[in-house]
Design an enzyme around this catalytic site. Sequence first.
Site, PDB file in Angstrom:
ATOM      1  N   ASP A  10      37.310  38.914  41.997  1.00 14.49           N
ATOM      2  CA  ASP A  10      37.603  39.822  43.108  1.00 14.49           C
ATOM      3  C   ASP A  10      37.204  41.261  42.799  1.00 14.49           C
ATOM      4  OD1 ASP A  10      38.644  37.569  44.181  1.00 14.49           O
ATOM      5  OD2 ASP A  10      40.734  38.205  44.123  1.00 14.49           O
ATOM      6  N   ASP A  25      35.725  38.536  35.858  1.00 10.26           N
ATOM      7  CA  ASP A  25      36.684  38.509  36.953  1.00 10.26           C
ATOM      8  C   ASP A  25      35.886  38.294  38.246  1.00 10.26           C
ATOM      9  OD1 ASP A  25      39.101  39.102  38.511  1.00 10.26           O
ATOM     10  OD2 ASP A  25      38.149  41.035  38.911  1.00 10.26           O
TER      11      ASP A  25
END
Length: 305
Positions: free
Chosen positions: A62, A60
Amino acid sequence: MEAVCVASWRGRDKSQELERLAELAGEASAEAAVAMEIAASNEPPAPPAPPDLTAAAFFDVDNTMMMGASIYYFARGLAARKFFTSADLVGFAWQQVKFRVGGREDKETVRSSREQALSFVAGRTVKELTEISEEIYDELMAEKIWSGTRALAQMHLDAGQRVWLVTATPIELAAIISRRLGLTGALGTVAEHVDGVYTGRLVGDMLHGRAKAHAVRALASREGLNLKRCTAYSDSQNDVPMLSAVGTAVAVNPDSGLRDVARARGWEVRDFRTGRKAAKIGVPTVLGAGALAGAIAVALAHRRR
């Protein structure tokens, strides 16, 4: 009784439609990611490690690979280039403050902020956005990469495994982040474009939640990966579907929900937010976002007067 049955069927139809859109987003992202990898630069690569063709890692972006929300930096960069007004940026700044302080994503906030950001590129060309994204990465993102997470990605590369980013950020920007970090590629939200011009619509849905899991499975099918030998990293409880799709899941800078899930399932937890570095880098980032929102709000108030 009939009304109850009708409501139940409508709820089921809505759930099925959301799942269909999530699957479509995942398939589109995997297809675009593979196409980008094929069309990548022909510059001679560094001597590779012996390839491990059936294992890979998925990260991922963020708050996992990058401090804060990439879409916020993207919005700041677009605002600086007059894609939209300072008033629009206030909303992005406030969402960034909430995300950085709380460390937790809200599904509706994620959806609305990213759809809003993507709507501003309607009528622009893919070439233009790609060039601007390169500049925005250099200006606002390069120094926001978590060195600890970057080291984890490098560990997989050194083992001969491919490493992919998986993010709701537009795939063009995600691919630039991946390339700048020396990774394999990226899975991201696919914005529809016709003849190289964005329509302002998405292909399927945002690459978020279940859509990420669909994308990882679709990519694994195309690339011949054994998901049981793959690893996924994320900070958010929303990514539990993706984390559950692979053999090894790691919670990085986890929100409270993911921390609880990781504890219950015995997943490894890595937190790079604590200690001296977090005090020096993380807090000023939060204060900077808040100050930006406040400054814009004051400017707008003066303008109204």
